[in-house]
Design an enzyme around this catalytic site. Structure first.
Site, PDB file in Angstrom:
ATOM      1  N   GLU A   1       0.817  -1.134   0.097  1.00 58.15           N
ATOM      2  CA  GLU A   1       0.057   0.078   0.065  1.00 58.15           C
ATOM      3  C   GLU A   1       0.738   1.201   0.101  1.00 58.15           C
ATOM      4  OE1 GLU A   1      -2.599  -3.179   1.304  1.00 58.15           O
ATOM      5  OE2 GLU A   1      -0.660  -2.674   1.903  1.00 58.15           O
TER       6      GLU A   1
ATOM      7  N   HIS B   1      -9.899  -5.968  10.351  1.00 58.16           N
ATOM      8  CA  HIS B   1     -10.601  -5.845   9.023  1.00 58.16           C
ATOM      9  C   HIS B   1     -11.946  -5.349   9.242  1.00 58.16           C
ATOM     10  CE1 HIS B   1      -7.538  -9.004   8.327  1.00 58.16           C
ATOM     11  NE2 HIS B   1      -7.663  -8.650   7.090  1.00 58.16           N
TER      12      HIS B   1
END
Length: 336
Positions: free
Chosen positions: A70, A139
């Site tokens: 990322e 998550h």
């Protein structure tokens, strides 16, 4: 106009903007699906299927799969935006933002300011958020308060398919970096969505329903739960307003204060942690600017200040629901 899912509305927005503007590019992990393998290309279209079909329509120069890094691809998006492209970059889960927060917070958000307004960074960072999918604490977080705290970022949280399309189109056209957060439990929600391209302006709340007895402010998935609570209360003759601010930055404080003045009772439903979240922020605005209009204490309906549980029963108990919102309204009305 037709009924479309939240996912399909986002996909349509991407298609329409990529067709209209060749500067729009899309990249992230598995956004094409199957790249580098022998299987069907475009098999997935991202982890949640939002980018499906883009590869075939616009090719590999505009739809790019990235490594699992990322920091690299968000940084690349920021750089691409500086050079004149309009990148839409996907992070599978907003929980991964810690890996690339420097690129977002210290680079993209600061470019316009650091260069004296002589440059712009028209970048969209799409990410899923929210609990309910049994995805555990790494998550499932609602981290929009982190982005809202950072000057230079615009932060968007759609709650309906129609808003998802219009707000994403607005985000792609915006000249500043936009964090666009999609609740993973809303992807299959259906709603009326116009076929043509349209933009929904930032900083303008959506009035879901109006009632004189109290005002409920909610974001994302919590808007639907606030609606369910309002419907239950209506059966008892209690009519409340439900307002979806849609963006946390800019925030439509004018509408928030207007409904505070009209009802005198404020309930804020927020999926984020209660410490330094949007519920706390809106509470402070109301207390500072409309204290005299309040007929009861401001009430916040939030999860506890804990990680999101994995056990289904605990995750369900963690999230605000219609029953808790109904209870908050009743407690507010008890103050006469």
């Amino acid at each position: 106009m037709g009924r479309k899912s939240f996912r399909a509305a986002l996909n349509e927005a991407l298609h329409q903007e990529m067709k209209a503007d060749p500067r729009v590019v899309v990249f992230g992990e598995d956004v094409t699906g199957g790249t580098g393998g022998d299987g069907e290309q475009d098999a997935w279209g991202g982890a949640f299927g939002v980018t499906k079909g883009l590869l075939g329509a616009y090719g590999r120069e505009r739809v790019l799969d990235t490594p699992i890094t990322e920091s690299a691809f968000v940084g690349a998006a920021a750089g691409a935006a500086l050079t004149g492209l309009r990148p839409v970059v996907e992070i599978m889960f907003v929980d991964f933002i810690g890996v690339c927060l420097d690129q977002v917070m210290n680079q993209a958000a600061k470019f316009r300011y650091m260069f004296g307004g002589k440059t712009r960074c028209p970048m969209v960072l799409r990410a899923t958020f929210g609990a309910g999918a049994r995805s555990a604490s790494q998550h499932s977080q609602a981290l929009y308060p982190i982005f809202t705290h950072i000057p230079g970022l615009k932060v968007v949280i759609p709650s309906t398919p129609s808003d998802a399309k219009g707000l994403l189109i607005e985000a792609i056209r915006d000249d500043d970096p936009v964090v666009f957060l999609e609740h993973k439990m809303l992807y299959d929600e259906q709603g009326e969505v116009a076929d043509q391209s349209y933009a929904v302006p930032f900083g303008e709340a959506r009035i879901v329903r109006e009632g004189p007895d109290a005002a409920i402010f909610a974001y994302g998935r919590m808007v639907g739960r606030a609606e369910a609570a309002a419907a239950k209360l209506a059966e008892e003759g209690i009519n409340v307003s439900v307002i979806d601010p849609r963006t946390t930055s800019p925030l439509d404080t004018e509408t928030i204060l207007e409904f505070t003045e009209e009802t005198g009772r404020v309930i804020i439903v927020d999926e984020a942690s209660p410490r330094c979240g949007m519920a706390a922020d809106i509470s402070s605005i109301v207390a500072e600017q409309a204290f005299g209009a309040l007929r009861a204490p401001i009430l916040k309906v939030t999860p506890p200040h804990t990680p999101v549980p994995y056990a289904p029963s605990l995750e369900d108990a963690y999230l605000p629901d219609a029953a808790r919102i109904v209870d908050a309204v009743r407690r507010s009305l008890a103050h006469r």
